[in-house]
Design a protein around this motif. Structure first.
Motif, PDB file in Angstrom:
ATOM      1  N   PHE A  30       1.262  -1.120  -0.262  1.00 43.73           N
ATOM      2  CA  PHE A  30       0.137  -0.117   0.232  1.00 43.73           C
ATOM      3  C   PHE A  30       1.005   1.265  -0.277  1.00 43.73           C
ATOM      4  N   LEU A  31       0.930   1.746  -0.711  1.00 41.40           N
ATOM      5  CA  LEU A  31       1.243   3.436  -0.984  1.00 41.40           C
ATOM      6  C   LEU A  31       0.889   4.182  -1.017  1.00 41.40           C
ATOM      7  N   ARG A  32       1.227   5.468  -0.216  1.00 42.16           N
ATOM      8  CA  ARG A  32       0.930   7.066   0.194  1.00 42.16           C
ATOM      9  C   ARG A  32       1.898   8.115   0.055  1.00 42.16           C
ATOM     10  N   THR A  33       1.670   8.988  -0.382  1.00 41.49           N
ATOM     11  CA  THR A  33       2.299  10.237  -0.537  1.00 41.49           C
ATOM     12  C   THR A  33       2.245  10.961   0.555  1.00 41.49           C
ATOM     13  N   ARG A  34       3.371  11.895   0.772  1.00 38.57           N
ATOM     14  CA  ARG A  34       3.226  13.014   2.043  1.00 38.57           C
ATOM     15  C   ARG A  34       4.177  14.066   1.792  1.00 38.57           C
ATOM     16  N   LYS A  35       4.153  15.213   2.144  1.00 40.28           N
ATOM     17  CA  LYS A  35       4.733  15.999   1.952  1.00 40.28           C
ATOM     18  C   LYS A  35       6.451  15.751   2.983  1.00 40.28           C
ATOM     19  N   ALA A  36       7.624  15.561   2.234  1.00 37.50           N
ATOM     20  CA  ALA A  36       8.786  15.420   3.338  1.00 37.50           C
ATOM     21  C   ALA A  36       9.273  16.258   4.612  1.00 37.50           C
ATOM     22  N   GLN A  37       9.507  15.109   5.609  1.00 35.61           N
ATOM     23  CA  GLN A  37      10.279  16.216   6.637  1.00 35.61           C
ATOM     24  C   GLN A  37      11.249  16.406   6.757  1.00 35.61           C
ATOM     25  N   ILE A  38      12.393  17.190   7.361  1.00 37.58           N
ATOM     26  CA  ILE A  38      13.886  17.242   7.231  1.00 37.58           C
ATOM     27  C   ILE A  38      14.025  16.222   7.920  1.00 37.58           C
ATOM     28  N   GLN A  39      13.351  15.459   8.606  1.00 38.02           N
ATOM     29  CA  GLN A  39      14.370  13.723   9.102  1.00 38.02           C
ATOM     30  C   GLN A  39      14.394  12.762   7.761  1.00 38.02           C
ATOM     31  N   ASP A  40      13.533  13.121   6.321  1.00 39.02           N
ATOM     32  CA  ASP A  40      13.699  12.205   5.446  1.00 39.02           C
ATOM     33  C   ASP A  40      14.915  12.660   4.670  1.00 39.02           C
ATOM     34  N   ALA A  41      15.161  13.759   4.627  1.00 39.05           N
ATOM     35  CA  ALA A  41      16.476  14.554   3.573  1.00 39.05           C
ATOM     36  C   ALA A  41      17.401  13.329   3.744  1.00 39.05           C
ATOM     37  N   ARG A  42      18.560  12.952   4.550  1.00 42.56           N
ATOM     38  CA  ARG A  42      18.991  11.452   4.533  1.00 42.56           C
ATOM     39  C   ARG A  42      18.949  10.725   3.831  1.00 42.56           C
ATOM     40  N   ALA A  43      17.566   9.994   3.378  1.00 42.93           N
ATOM     41  CA  ALA A  43      17.042   9.216   2.915  1.00 42.93           C
ATOM     42  C   ALA A  43      16.994   9.748   0.975  1.00 42.93           C
ATOM     43  N   ILE A  44      16.162  10.640   1.273  1.00 44.35           N
ATOM     44  CA  ILE A  44      16.631  11.536  -0.348  1.00 44.35           C
ATOM     45  C   ILE A  44      17.652  11.685  -0.774  1.00 44.35           C
ATOM     46  N   HIS A  45      18.515  12.174   0.250  1.00 43.81           N
ATOM     47  CA  HIS A  45      20.313  12.721  -0.751  1.00 43.81           C
ATOM     48  C   HIS A  45      20.033  11.403  -0.855  1.00 43.81           C
ATOM     49  N   GLN A  46      20.962   9.833  -0.013  1.00 44.69           N
ATOM     50  CA  GLN A  46      21.336   8.890  -0.620  1.00 44.69           C
ATOM     51  C   GLN A  46      20.020   8.486  -1.977  1.00 44.69           C
ATOM     52  N   LEU A  47      19.258   8.367  -2.064  1.00 48.08           N
ATOM     53  CA  LEU A  47      18.729   7.962  -3.078  1.00 48.08           C
ATOM     54  C   LEU A  47      18.595   8.585  -4.522  1.00 48.08           C
ATOM     55  N   ILE A  48      19.069  10.159  -4.835  1.00 44.89           N
ATOM     56  CA  ILE A  48      19.347  11.091  -5.571  1.00 44.89           C
ATOM     57  C   ILE A  48      19.995  10.738  -5.845  1.00 44.89           C
ATOM     58  N   ASP A  49      21.414  10.779  -5.121  1.00 43.35           N
ATOM     59  CA  ASP A  49      22.909  10.734  -5.196  1.00 43.35           C
ATOM     60  C   ASP A  49      23.071   9.298  -5.823  1.00 43.35           C
ATOM     61  N   SER A  50      21.986   8.004  -5.685  1.00 45.04           N
ATOM     62  CA  SER A  50      22.376   6.871  -5.997  1.00 45.04           C
ATOM     63  C   SER A  50      21.600   6.712  -7.703  1.00 45.04           C
ATOM     64  N   PHE A  51      21.410   7.847  -8.234  1.00 51.13           N
ATOM     65  CA  PHE A  51      21.206   7.679  -9.496  1.00 51.13           C
ATOM     66  C   PHE A  51      21.867   9.198 -10.455  1.00 51.13           C
ATOM     67  N   SER A  52      22.965  10.397  -9.686  1.00 52.49           N
ATOM     68  CA  SER A  52      23.234  11.618 -10.413  1.00 52.49           C
ATOM     69  C   SER A  52      24.614  10.886 -11.104  1.00 52.49           C
ATOM     70  N   HIS A  53      25.305  10.059 -10.496  1.00 52.55           N
ATOM     71  CA  HIS A  53      26.957   9.891 -10.756  1.00 52.55           C
ATOM     72  C   HIS A  53      26.554   9.277 -12.858  1.00 52.55           C
ATOM     73  N   ASP A  54      25.364   9.127 -13.182  1.00 52.59           N
ATOM     74  CA  ASP A  54      25.552   8.217 -14.536  1.00 52.59           C
ATOM     75  C   ASP A  54      24.345   9.311 -15.514  1.00 52.59           C
ATOM     76  N   GLY A  55      24.152  11.008 -14.634  1.00 55.86           N
ATOM     77  CA  GLY A  55      22.867  11.664 -15.425  1.00 55.86           C
ATOM     78  C   GLY A  55      21.976  11.224 -15.069  1.00 55.86           C
ATOM     79  N   THR A  56      21.228  10.085 -14.807  1.00 53.66           N
ATOM     80  CA  THR A  56      19.566   9.930 -14.213  1.00 53.66           C
ATOM     81  C   THR A  56      19.253  11.152 -14.145  1.00 53.66           C
ATOM     82  N   LEU A  57      19.760  11.545 -13.161  1.00 53.64           N
ATOM     83  CA  LEU A  57      19.434  12.665 -12.159  1.00 53.64           C
ATOM     84  C   LEU A  57      20.732  13.993 -11.697  1.00 53.64           C
TER      85      LEU A  57
END
Ligand code: COA
Length: 207
Positions: A30-57
């Motif tokens: 069951f998926l749900r969306t919500r506005k991010a909290q500052i506590q989510d910043a680390r997970a967000i950074h890690q996921l974006i970072d893993s897709f930015s080395h090849d230019g995807t993001l």
């Protein structure tokens, strides 16, 4: 207590529990969306970072994510397992941009990316924003949400913010897409950067 500047994410082996047990089955997830909290910043950074080395993001620093955390929406399971994120960057009533949309690889195809797009479009609509744009290498994904290919030069604020400093600006393979009423030049913010320069402003070189 003095607060130290936020430059790097706090070190911890995993910002979220592994999701290897997650099955991409609509009956069990069951998926749900919500506005991010500052506590989510680390997970967000890690996921974006893993897709930015090849230019995807486009790469985004931890500090930048923290500073712009209110632009982010996350998608998670009903047990709060972080699955993905996307940001809505607002330029003005005429234009917003979907940025940094990504879901964890083991959850691709489960509808999480689609939920993020729908939620950001809902947020833009609720704010009365006329047009939502994005630059992408996977236009086929955004076709599903009725985005249409557009001339990138229409989105001057976006080009000025990201493309002018991008190492791939002369070999860019991203497609500009938009949904809604394309911005007209009268909608652009008054900004010298966007005004055509008069000849009289240039200094004549004395050779
Ligand atoms: C792009 C991404 C966010 C899609 O997330 P997702 O959860 O797999 O997408 P969904 O399951 O919600 O898919 C929605 C629809 O789009 C389709 N789709 C998914 N990825 C697609 C792609 N790359 N190209 C074309 N269609 C795609 C799905 O088949 C589905 O179609 P359906 O409704 O007919 O079944 C995800 O693949 C991802 O994180 N990619 C890496 C980061 C990235 O490329 N981000 C985009 C930067 S602009």
């Amino acid at each position: 207590m003095a607060l130290s500047p936020v430059l790097e994410p706090p070190t911890s082996p995993f910002p979220f529990p592994p999701t290897t047990t997650l099955r991409c089955d609509p009956k069990t997830i069951f998926l749900r969306t919500r506005k991010a909290q500052i506590q989510d910043a680390r997970a967000i950074h890690q996921l974006i970072d893993s897709f930015s080395h090849d230019g995807t993001l486009l790469p985004r620093s931890y500090a930048e994510i923290c500073a712009n955390i209110r632009t982010f929406t996350i998608v998670e399971t009903h047990t709060h397992q972080f699955l993905g994120c996307a940001a809505l960057h607002i330029y003005g009533p005429h234009l917003a941009e979907i940025r940094s949309i990504v879901v964890r690889p083991n959850i691709k195809g489960c509808g999480a990316g689609g939920q993020l797009v729908h939620e950001l479009l809902r947020q833009a609509n609720a704010r009365g924003i006329q047009c939502v744009c994005l630059f992408t290498r996977i236009p086929g994904f955004f076709d599903h949400f009725h985005f249409e290919v557009a001339d990138r030069q229409i989105f001057r604020e976006k080009v000025s913010k990201d493309c002018q400093h991008c190492g791939r600006r002369n070999t860019c393979d991203e497609t500009a897409m938009a949904l809604g009423e394309l911005p007209a030049s009268r909608d652009m913010p008054d900004n010298d950067l966007f005004l055509p320069r008069l000849h009289s402003e240039f200094v004549q070189l004395q050779l």
